[in-house]
Design a protein around this motif. Structure first.
Motif, PDB file in Angstrom:
ATOM      1  N   ASP A  96       0.802  -1.225   0.000  1.00 25.52           N
ATOM      2  CA  ASP A  96       0.000   0.000   0.000  1.00 25.52           C
ATOM      3  C   ASP A  96       0.835   1.276   0.000  1.00 25.52           C
ATOM      4  OD1 ASP A  96      -2.344  -1.467  -0.030  1.00 25.52           O
ATOM      5  OD2 ASP A  96      -2.466  -1.554   2.161  1.00 25.52           O
ATOM      6  N   GLU A  97       1.906   1.298   0.779  1.00 17.89           N
ATOM      7  CA  GLU A  97       2.771   2.475   0.811  1.00 17.89           C
ATOM      8  C   GLU A  97       4.227   2.026   0.812  1.00 17.89           C
ATOM      9  OE1 GLU A  97       2.011   5.294   3.852  1.00 17.89           O
ATOM     10  OE2 GLU A  97       0.207   6.062   2.883  1.00 17.89           O
ATOM     11  N   VAL A  98       4.959   2.454  -0.202  1.00 16.98           N
ATOM     12  CA  VAL A  98       6.379   2.116  -0.329  1.00 16.98           C
ATOM     13  C   VAL A  98       7.174   3.414  -0.296  1.00 16.98           C
ATOM     14  CG1 VAL A  98       8.142   1.147  -1.842  1.00 16.98           C
ATOM     15  CG2 VAL A  98       5.919   0.005  -1.625  1.00 16.98           C
ATOM     16  N   LEU A  99       8.197   3.432   0.545  1.00 20.28           N
ATOM     17  CA  LEU A  99       9.060   4.609   0.663  1.00 20.28           C
ATOM     18  C   LEU A  99      10.486   4.227   0.308  1.00 20.28           C
ATOM     19  CD1 LEU A  99       9.511   7.563   1.513  1.00 20.28           C
ATOM     20  CD2 LEU A  99       9.939   6.722   3.836  1.00 20.28           C
ATOM     21  N   PRO A 100      11.031   4.754  -0.802  1.00 21.30           N
ATOM     22  CA  PRO A 100      12.433   4.491  -1.148  1.00 21.30           C
ATOM     23  C   PRO A 100      13.371   5.256  -0.226  1.00 21.30           C
ATOM     24  CG  PRO A 100      11.146   5.254  -3.045  1.00 21.30           C
ATOM     25  CD  PRO A 100      10.356   5.556  -1.824  1.00 21.30           C
ATOM     26  N   PHE A 101      14.582   4.769  -0.121  1.00 16.29           N
ATOM     27  CA  PHE A 101      15.637   5.492   0.588  1.00 16.29           C
ATOM     28  C   PHE A 101      16.937   5.320  -0.175  1.00 16.29           C
ATOM     29  CE2 PHE A 101      19.336   5.603   3.292  1.00 16.29           C
ATOM     30  CZ  PHE A 101      19.198   6.852   3.868  1.00 16.29           C
ATOM     31  N   LEU A 102      17.672   6.414  -0.313  1.00 10.17           N
ATOM     32  CA  LEU A 102      18.978   6.357  -0.977  1.00 10.17           C
ATOM     33  C   LEU A 102      19.869   7.442  -0.402  1.00 10.17           C
ATOM     34  CD1 LEU A 102      20.792   5.230  -3.342  1.00 10.17           C
ATOM     35  CD2 LEU A 102      19.902   7.129  -4.696  1.00 10.17           C
ATOM     36  N   THR A 103      21.099   7.093  -0.095  1.00  9.83           N
ATOM     37  CA  THR A 103      22.099   8.090   0.246  1.00  9.83           C
ATOM     38  C   THR A 103      23.377   7.790  -0.523  1.00  9.83           C
ATOM     39  OG1 THR A 103      23.278   9.214   2.053  1.00  9.83           O
ATOM     40  CG2 THR A 103      23.021   6.836   2.247  1.00  9.83           C
ATOM     41  N   VAL A 104      24.003   8.833  -1.042  1.00  7.10           N
ATOM     42  CA  VAL A 104      25.274   8.718  -1.761  1.00  7.10           C
ATOM     43  C   VAL A 104      26.253   9.604  -1.025  1.00  7.10           C
ATOM     44  CG1 VAL A 104      26.449   8.955  -3.976  1.00  7.10           C
ATOM     45  CG2 VAL A 104      24.016   8.363  -3.920  1.00  7.10           C
ATOM     46  N   SER A 105      27.354   9.028  -0.534  1.00 12.80           N
ATOM     47  CA  SER A 105      28.194   9.750   0.414  1.00 12.80           C
ATOM     48  C   SER A 105      29.662   9.391   0.290  1.00 12.80           C
ATOM     49  CB  SER A 105      27.727   9.422   1.842  1.00 12.80           C
ATOM     50  OG  SER A 105      28.568   9.999   2.816  1.00 12.80           O
ATOM     51  N   SER A 106      30.514  10.305   0.721  1.00 12.65           N
ATOM     52  CA  SER A 106      31.922   9.994   0.934  1.00 12.65           C
ATOM     53  C   SER A 106      32.047   9.121   2.179  1.00 12.65           C
ATOM     54  CB  SER A 106      32.718  11.285   1.128  1.00 12.65           C
ATOM     55  OG  SER A 106      34.033  11.008   1.595  1.00 12.65           O
ATOM     56  N   ALA A 107      33.039   8.254   2.186  1.00 16.29           N
ATOM     57  CA  ALA A 107      33.330   7.437   3.366  1.00 16.29           C
ATOM     58  C   ALA A 107      34.594   7.924   4.058  1.00 16.29           C
ATOM     59  CB  ALA A 107      33.484   5.967   2.969  1.00 16.29           C
ATOM     60  N   LEU A 140      11.395  13.828  -0.560  1.00 15.68           N
ATOM     61  CA  LEU A 140      12.118  13.669  -1.813  1.00 15.68           C
ATOM     62  C   LEU A 140      11.371  12.760  -2.785  1.00 15.68           C
ATOM     63  CD1 LEU A 140      14.813  14.371  -3.256  1.00 15.68           C
ATOM     64  CD2 LEU A 140      15.735  12.266  -2.284  1.00 15.68           C
ATOM     65  N   PHE A 141      11.059  11.556  -2.348  1.00 13.85           N
ATOM     66  CA  PHE A 141      10.458  10.548  -3.225  1.00 13.85           C
ATOM     67  C   PHE A 141       8.942  10.432  -3.060  1.00 13.85           C
ATOM     68  CE2 PHE A 141      14.763   8.687  -2.285  1.00 13.85           C
ATOM     69  CZ  PHE A 141      15.298   8.929  -3.533  1.00 13.85           C
ATOM     70  N   GLY A 142       8.458  10.638  -1.852  1.00 12.34           N
ATOM     71  CA  GLY A 142       7.046  10.439  -1.559  1.00 12.34           C
ATOM     72  C   GLY A 142       6.699   8.969  -1.391  1.00 12.34           C
ATOM     73  N   TYR A 143       5.587   8.715  -0.734  1.00 12.43           N
ATOM     74  CA  TYR A 143       5.072   7.364  -0.572  1.00 12.43           C
ATOM     75  C   TYR A 143       4.216   7.010  -1.795  1.00 12.43           C
ATOM     76  CZ  TYR A 143       6.243   7.827   4.410  1.00 12.43           C
ATOM     77  OH  TYR A 143       6.895   8.006   5.598  1.00 12.43           O
ATOM     78  N   SER A 144       4.280   5.762  -2.224  1.00 11.24           N
ATOM     79  CA  SER A 144       3.460   5.347  -3.366  1.00 11.24           C
ATOM     80  C   SER A 144       3.094   3.871  -3.224  1.00 11.24           C
ATOM     81  CB  SER A 144       4.198   5.577  -4.688  1.00 11.24           C
ATOM     82  OG  SER A 144       5.379   4.786  -4.736  1.00 11.24           O
ATOM     83  N   ALA A 145       1.947   3.506  -3.787  1.00 11.46           N
ATOM     84  CA  ALA A 145       1.538   2.104  -3.808  1.00 11.46           C
ATOM     85  C   ALA A 145       2.326   1.368  -4.888  1.00 11.46           C
ATOM     86  CB  ALA A 145       0.039   1.999  -4.075  1.00 11.46           C
ATOM     87  N   LEU A 146       2.543   0.084  -4.655  1.00  8.75           N
ATOM     88  CA  LEU A 146       3.254  -0.733  -5.633  1.00  8.75           C
ATOM     89  C   LEU A 146       2.455  -2.016  -5.824  1.00  8.75           C
ATOM     90  CD1 LEU A 146       5.825  -0.662  -7.350  1.00  8.75           C
ATOM     91  CD2 LEU A 146       7.031  -1.816  -5.493  1.00  8.75           C
TER      92      LEU A 146
END
Length: 210
Positions: A96-107, A140-146
């Protein structure tokens, strides 16, 4: 690495922020004891209650996440590089609700590792690029159904800023889902490692799929 462990804990708290319409799990996360642990347990628990006695399935196979096209090398001060992130519902029922997550970072040991790289998401609704800086995953991405056996692919781009410190970098991709019946869970994390090269260097290693 200390930065990766700290950011992993912050990622867990951000990606599990409650949706407005559905019951949400209580967020609790702590830095992991090693990079291996950070890769395999974003929250440090195999499962967690949603607050109503129901268990949330972490590292669930119901939702999968893949990243494609992210370079293995990025030169500081270089141009934008496109890549994508795909979330897939592997089940016979909708999520019903899918939330993506992504981070791109220096280590590397820098003050603000996520500012060493600029990453943006192309919003298909507005046709505009949205910056990751100081934006929550929901904003950023919003919740969406899948729907069952369907995918959602996010169009992204990133580049290392001119002042980025050469060294290691990484991308962490994940996704959470919640359903109206109270069930919830998270996909297994997808990690991608890359190298930040000095200004003027020529990347030689091809992109990879995580």
């Amino acid at each position: 690495m200390k930065i990766r462990r700290t950011l992993t804990a912050a990622a867990a708290a951000a990606v599990l922020a409650p949706a407005t319409a559905l019951a949400a799990p209580a967020a609790s996360a702590a830095p992991q004891a090693s990079d291996t642990a950070a890769r395999t347990h974003r929250t440090g628990n195999a499962d967690r209650s949603d607050g109503a006695g129901r268990s949330c399935a972490f590292e669930s196979d119901r939702l999968t996440v893949t990243v494609e096209g992210l370079p293995r090398e990025l030169a500081a001060g270089g141009g934008w590089t496109p890549f994508s992130m795909t979330l897939t519902n592997t089940t016979d029922t909708p999520l019903d609700e899918v939330l993506p997550f992504l981070t791109v970072s220096s280590a590397e040991d820098v003050d603000r590792p996520y500012w060493e790289l600029e990453t943006e998401y192309h919003d298909p609704t507005t046709g505009k690029w949205k910056t990751f800086h100081d934006a929550s995953p929901g904003d950023l991405f919003g919740y969406s159904a899948l729907a069952a056996h369907r995918t959602r692919t996010l169009e992204l781009r990133t580049h290392a800023v001119r002042t980025a410190e050469p060294g290691a970098g990484y991308a962490l991709a994940a996704g959470d889902y919640r359903n109206a019946d109270g069930s919830c869970g998270s996909a297994k994390e997808s990690w991608s490692d890359f190298t930040i090269l000095p200004v003027g260097a020529k990347p030689t290693r091809p992109a990879t799929t995580a």
